[in-house]
Design an enzyme around this catalytic site. Structure first.
Site, PDB file in Angstrom:
ATOM      1  N   LYS A  54     -59.582   7.468   1.234  1.00 19.51           N
ATOM      2  CA  LYS A  54     -60.859   6.762   1.207  1.00 19.51           C
ATOM      3  C   LYS A  54     -60.739   5.239   1.291  1.00 19.51           C
ATOM      4  O   LYS A  54     -61.688   4.554   1.680  1.00 19.51           O
ATOM      5  CB  LYS A  54     -61.631   7.143  -0.053  1.00 19.51           C
ATOM      6  CG  LYS A  54     -62.241   8.548  -0.023  1.00 19.51           C
ATOM      7  CD  LYS A  54     -63.407   8.633   0.930  1.00 19.51           C
ATOM      8  CE  LYS A  54     -64.174   9.934   0.788  1.00 19.51           C
ATOM      9  NZ  LYS A  54     -65.367   9.979   1.639  1.00 19.51           N
ATOM     10  N   SER A 308     -55.490  15.245   1.285  1.00 13.63           N
ATOM     11  CA  SER A 308     -56.356  14.070   1.286  1.00 13.63           C
ATOM     12  C   SER A 308     -56.498  13.350  -0.042  1.00 13.63           C
ATOM     13  O   SER A 308     -57.012  12.239  -0.079  1.00 13.63           O
ATOM     14  CB  SER A 308     -57.749  14.478   1.773  1.00 13.63           C
ATOM     15  OG  SER A 308     -58.291  15.481   0.937  1.00 13.63           O
TER      16      SER A 308
END
Length: 506
Positions: A54, A308
């Site tokens: 992110k 992720s």
């Protein structure tokens, strides 16, 4: 090349991400490769400074914003990972950050946001509620809103993962698996890979109970889910982004759905390969890859999964560990009815053969039959479970397979038992070295002299197995039992006077 793709390729190639991000490793996964008969590689976005991808999109979005319109602060809404990315980007760029997070956000993510100097506000039970509050705060304070996924510059920042993949692996790659929440990462990676490597199949992966992209693509329009599951909090989004959907409907090949058990098993797979504990959303791609291989029967291909994120609360590992073996089809949870008489428990264990027992729960109910909740290890997977159930049925045992019963797995396994009117019951706690066959040897040593009225065992992976045993001891047999316990060879302690036993089980 379409105009949409051309615009995004330009944005991705000019994205500013490496002020706060690294080029994450493409990590070989030899254990998964051997097990799945494919070459498996992991794109390690969990290695970023904020332990997720992110930071790429957040920094690029805020950097581009400041080039056009200098501001003193920004506001964002996030389940945690985007929040850390915004907080880090704001600190590096010297502006204030206000982050609204759902109250369900793991504490490790909240503390990380505050550690970067941002103001963290907990509001609502899901992302959409937090989003509404963040938008209101932005209006109130005059701060622009930094969307976690639905912005072209955010998508472009995430798309740099695709750029790195092509540079790191110039050899053929067949399928890339990408976790999907709001869709920013999937959009960025798919639009770039379909430009440079159009032969590569891009597969998004979502939880069954948070299938917003899957359902939107099926309906050919964005849908709003009435509710989403929170196990994979990083992708608990009721509606995908408009920009993300526009890209994914053209460049994402398909979306696969996976269960909580499959995500839990994937967390273990990644740990075995990397010694890193990913969060459930971070393991989505591996879970989807395993399902893809199983369903499509592919072999000899090169498969890449994006891991992720690794922002998981430590106390959640208890729940994950309980679900792992079932998620791998390597544990069967069975409810079996056995006769209530001395020796029947031992006979049942012998019927299980040499399989490792992971859990036994039993409490005397009446003089006729008894119900056992048993966890049994299955090295052979689901085929072995079917054979085990059939084998027990053939021996006359009524069997209920609860391997996929969520209520049993989450609750009932911990609630089996209760007070029983057992004359002269005595309770003992034992420990014995944990090795294959140890439980069966323990029961064999117990012999058939006394009727077992309570039994609890759970394999926690420790060096010693721990068992709680209740026995009905006829009057006059007390000395004989004490002598037997002393000679048993296992470390034992009597718990007949234990307060908890007296309160709940006697």
């Amino acid at each position: 090349m379409s105009q949409l793709q051309a615009e995004y390729i330009k944005r991705i190639l000019s994205a500013r991400v490496y002020d706060v991000s690294i080029e994450s490793r493409l990590h070989a996964a030899p254990l998964l490769s051997r097990r799945l008969s494919n070459t498996v590689l992991l794109k390690r976005e969990d290695e970023q400074q904020v332990f997720s991808f992110k930071c790429r999109g957040a920094f690029n979005r805020i950097y581009k914003l400041l080039q056009e319109n200098p501001v003193s602060g920004v506001v964002a809404a996030s389940a945690g990972n985007h929040a850390q990315g915004v907080a880090l980007a704001a600190r590096e760029l010297g502006i204030q950050a206000v982050i609204v997070m759902p109250q369900t956000t793991p504490g490790i993510k909240v503390e990380a946001v505050r550690a970067f100097g941002a103001e963290a506000i907990l509001h609502g039970d899901d992302f959409d509620t937090a989003l509404a509050h963040a938008l209101a705060l932005g209006e109130e304070r005059g701060f622009p809103f930094i969307h976690p996924f639905d912005d072209p510059d955010t998508i472009a920042g995430q798309g740099t993962v695709g750029v790195e993949l092509c540079r790191q692996h110039p050899e053929p790659m067949d399928v890339v698996f990408v976790p999907v929440g709001g869709g920013g990462l999937a959009a960025g990676i798919s639009v770039y890979l379909k430009y440079l490597r159009p032969e590569v199949r891009i597969v998004g992966v979502e939880p069954i109970d948070a299938a917003s992209m899957h359902d939107s693509l099926k309906a050919d329009q964005r849908v709003v889910l009435p509710q989403v599951g929170l196990f994979a909090d990083g992708v608990a989004v009721k509606q995908v982004g408009a920009h993300c959907f526009e890209v994914c409907r053209q460049y994402l090949d398909e979306v696969i759905l996976v269960s909580v058990d499959e995500m839990s098993a994937a967390i273990k797979d990644i740990f075995n390969e990397t010694r890193t504990l990913t969060e459930p959303a971070g393991a989505l791609a591996v879970a989807g890859m395993k399902r893809y291989v199983k369903e499509r029967k592919v072999s000899g291909q090169t498969l890449i999964a994006v891991t992720s994120g690794a922002n998981i609360n430590f106390d959640r590992l208890r729940h994950v560990a309980e679900r792992v073996e079932v998620g791998e089809s390597r544990e069967a949870l069975l409810a079996v009815t056995i006769p209530e008489r001395p020796g029947s428990f031992l006979a049942f264990c012998q019927a299980l053969g040499k399989r490792a027992i992971t859990e036994f729960n039993y409490r005397y109910a009446d003089s006729g039959t008894a119900h056992v909740f048993a966890g049994v290890e299955l090295p052979g997977g689901s085929d072995e479970r079917d054979a085990l159930v059939q084998g027990l049925t053939d021996k006359g045992y009524p069997v209920l397979d609860m391997s996929h019963n969520d209520t049993a797995k989450l609750h009932l396994r911990h609630m089996i038992g209760g007070p029983a009117r057992v004359p002269s019951e005595r309770l003992y706690r034992f420990a014995f070295p944990e090795r294959p066959g140890a439980l069966l040897r323990f029961l064999s040593a117990m012999g058939q002299s006394w009727n077992i009225t309570l039994f609890h065992y759970r394999n926690h992976g420790a060096a010693y197995g721990r068992v709680l045993v209740g026995m009905s001891v006829p009057e006059g047999d007390e000395a004989k039992l004490d002598e037997f316990i002393a000679k048993l060879g296992f470390t034992g302690h009597e718990e007949t006077d234990n307060e908890a036993y007296s309160l709940f089980l006697r």
